[in-house]
Design an enzyme around this catalytic site. Structure first.
Site, mmCIF file in Angstrom:
data_model
loop_
_atom_site.group_PDB
_atom_site.id
_atom_site.type_symbol
_atom_site.label_atom_id
_atom_site.label_comp_id
_atom_site.label_asym_id
_atom_site.label_seq_id
_atom_site.Cartn_x
_atom_site.Cartn_y
_atom_site.Cartn_z
ATOM 1 N N GLU A 171 12.388 16.292 13.687
ATOM 2 C CA GLU A 171 12.650 16.026 12.264
ATOM 3 C C GLU A 171 11.817 16.993 11.434
ATOM 4 O O GLU A 171 10.591 16.902 11.408
ATOM 5 C CB GLU A 171 12.263 14.587 11.906
ATOM 6 C CG GLU A 171 12.582 14.292 10.452
ATOM 7 C CD GLU A 171 12.063 12.947 9.939
ATOM 8 O OE1 GLU A 171 10.981 12.509 10.371
ATOM 9 O OE2 GLU A 171 12.739 12.361 9.086
ATOM 10 N N LYS A 228 0.842 -1.209 0.000
ATOM 11 C CA LYS A 228 0.000 0.000 0.000
ATOM 12 C C LYS A 228 0.872 1.252 0.000
ATOM 13 O O LYS A 228 1.653 1.474 0.928
ATOM 14 C CB LYS A 228 -0.855 0.028 1.274
ATOM 15 C CG LYS A 228 -1.815 1.206 1.317
ATOM 16 C CD LYS A 228 -2.294 1.512 2.733
ATOM 17 C CE LYS A 228 -1.418 2.518 3.427
ATOM 18 N NZ LYS A 228 -1.496 3.878 2.897
ATOM 19 N N CYS A 268 14.478 10.850 4.487
ATOM 20 C CA CYS A 268 14.638 10.405 5.875
ATOM 21 C C CYS A 268 16.047 10.669 6.369
ATOM 22 O O CYS A 268 16.249 11.052 7.509
ATOM 23 C CB CYS A 268 14.290 8.928 5.984
ATOM 24 S SG CYS A 268 15.170 7.918 4.779
ATOM 25 N N GLU A 299 11.499 1.174 8.910
ATOM 26 C CA GLU A 299 12.451 2.201 8.435
ATOM 27 C C GLU A 299 11.801 3.537 8.739
ATOM 28 O O GLU A 299 10.847 3.933 8.067
ATOM 29 C CB GLU A 299 12.668 2.053 6.926
ATOM 30 C CG GLU A 299 13.414 0.804 6.529
ATOM 31 C CD GLU A 299 14.895 0.857 6.873
ATOM 32 O OE1 GLU A 299 15.394 1.925 7.282
ATOM 33 O OE2 GLU A 299 15.540 -0.186 6.755
#
Ligand code: NAD
Length: 468
Positions: free
Chosen positions: A371, A167, A274, A240
């Site tokens: 982040e 997905k 990332c 991850e």
């Protein structure tokens, strides 16, 4: 109704419901994506379960199929790239690079071996340690590199002998749906199923009884939910997750030489990577020259619609992320930060933010501690090397980091002290198919890529054969 279809049991599948996909360069819905129903997800899981046994028993056929996937992808690159740019925002040339990267990943993975180790072989017994696939893998991906990150899962999961239900993010479903269509002829029915829908569909996948392994890429917050959803059924997980990468410039670096690499290490894909540089620590003796050199680059870079040929940086992918990065920039200003460049949106209806370099901040400011996942970089100053290593490690994130110096040995020694999954020297974002990529601490569990990533889609089986 959607112009794009899901792939279930090798078929093109439409849905009753659909949802709009926004082009971030305009802020307008430009296409509809299919909204998978529960019954359709069940059908995808049933198909993947049926396909598993024959698929898992023929490694040469799987190797061949992966190479066919690479060829199919390359042949349809011109069709896929503009879809990726329109839904994700990245410049068209970068969309093509992502797709070529995905083809390379298929090719590389096809060359890997699944080892059988013999731990004992004598007159009495032969003991082999084998690697078995799990069965059905539930794969869930984010919106920053929709095709490449999907292939990071598809290629090794399939080579190992698993089947998949995947997905994509609801912000970027179209290029992945198209990928499913492109790969339909290269793979037997049921081996790769691609479904699209909102976040609830992700939760249906992680909770589905047919899934034996979950491979997830996304934020730390969702990763924790995925781990919790996997626990009651003891599903295996690879996560991850996000990062807050520190780059450390040592006192012997050449500011002119490192500035450009530092800039693109932070701002590629408009900072939505990332493992992009998210905090830059520069020795106090070089702070100003590094800031000046990076500011010159930031001012020269064309930000705009990824479909325009001269665009180097596209918009933020979605309104939520756009608002969040703006909020972090405003918070940085309130905390005493100075925007040397950028600090503002570019208007025009799209989610554009000018590349923003911020000085004058310290740990405690949100732009440093969180982040940002966007084009705003805090540049901090340090005096003492032990102190800066502690500051770089003073976070629950641990994805990657880098050290910059004219003495690579010295830099490598500092890099080895960073608490992260990948430590670079005089480069950042150098991600390759043949080395493991994954995070320490909150940045993840397990790795992707290389033989290590492949083996993450297998479990050990001891085969102990009595000889008499
Ligand atoms: P996200 O966590 O919001 O979404 C990721 C995926 O999870 C989407 O497909 C989403 O629909 C799905 N999802 C949402 N809720 C779910 C639930 N409860 N159960 C199952 N699935 C669910 O992340 P995002 O905003 O799409 O991506 C950005 C984040 O991804 C950043 O934090 C970035 O650092 C991280 N990321 C990590 C890597 C890596 O390799 N470590 C790579 C790219 C991006």
């Amino acid at each position: 109704m959607s112009d794009f279809t899901m792939t279930i049991d090798g078929n093109s599948v439409t849905t009753d419901a659909s949802f709009g996909v926004i082009n971030p360069a305009s802020g307008q819905v430009f296409a509809q994506a299919p909204e998978c129903s529960r019954a359709q997800l069940d059908a995808a899981m049933a198909s993947a379960s049926r396909a598993f046994r024959p698929w898992s028993r023929d490694l040469p056929a799987r190797r061949k199929a992966l190479l066919a996937c690479a060829e199919a992808l390359k042949a349809r690159l011109g069709e896929l790239a503009p879809i990726l740019t329109q839904e994700q925002g990245k410049p068209l040339a970068k969309a093509s690079e992502e797709l070529i990267g995905a083809a390379v990943w298929f090719q590389y993975t096809a060359s890997l071996e699944i080892p059988v180790e013999v731990v004992q072989d004598d007159a009495r017994v032969r003991i082999e340690v084998r690697r078995r696939p799990y069965g059905v893998v539930g794969a869930i991906t984010p919106w920053n590199f929709p095709v490449l990150l999907a292939v990071w899962k598809i290629a090794p999961a399939l080579l190992a002998g698993n089947t998949i239900v995947l997905k994509p993010s609801p912000f970027t479903p179209l290029s992945t749906l198209k990928l499913g269509e492109v790969l339909r002829d290269a793979l037997p029915p049921g081996v790769l199923n691609i479904v699209s829908g909102n976040d609830a569909l992700g939760a249906w996948i992680t909770g589905h009884p047919a899934v034996r392994k979950i491979s997830f890429t996304g934020s730390v917050a969702t990763g924790k939910k995925v781990a919790a959803a996997a626990a009651p059924d003891l599903k295996r997980v690879t996560l991850e997750l996000g990062g807050n990468d520190a780059a450390i410039v040592l006192d012997d670096a050449d500011p002119k030489q490192v500035a450009e690499k530092l800039f693109w290490g932070a701002f590629s894909n408009s900072g939505q990577i990332c493992s992009a540089i998210k905090r830059l620590y520069v020795h106090e003796s070089l702070h100003q020259p590094v800031v000046d050199a990076m500011a010159a680059i930031a001012k020269s870079v064309k930000v705009g619609d990824g479909m325009q040929p001269d665009t180097l940086l596209g918009p933020l992918n979605n309104k939520m992320q756009f608002d969040r990065v703006n909020e972090l920039i405003e918070d940085a200003k309130r905390a005493g930060g100075r925007c040397v460049t950028g600090g503002a949106t570019l208007g025009g209806g799209g989610y554009f933010i000018a590349p923003t370099l911020v000085t004058g901040l310290a740990e405690g400011a949100r732009l440093v501690d969180e982040e940002q996942f966007g084009p705003a970089l805090p540049i901090l100053s340090y005096r003492n090397i032990d102190d800066v290593i502690e500051r770089a490690n003073g976070t629950m994130y641990g994805l990657s980091g880098s050290v910059w110096s004219s003495n690579t040995e010295r830099a490598a020694d500092v890099a080895s002290q960073l608490e992260c999954g990948t430590a670079w020297v005089n480069q950042h974002l150098a991600i390759v198919p043949n080395a493991p990529f994954g995070g320490a601490k909150w940045s993840g569990i397990g790795v992707e890529n290389g033989p290590w990533g492949l083996l993450g889609f297998t479990e050990l089986q001891t085969v102990n054969i009595a000889k008499s």
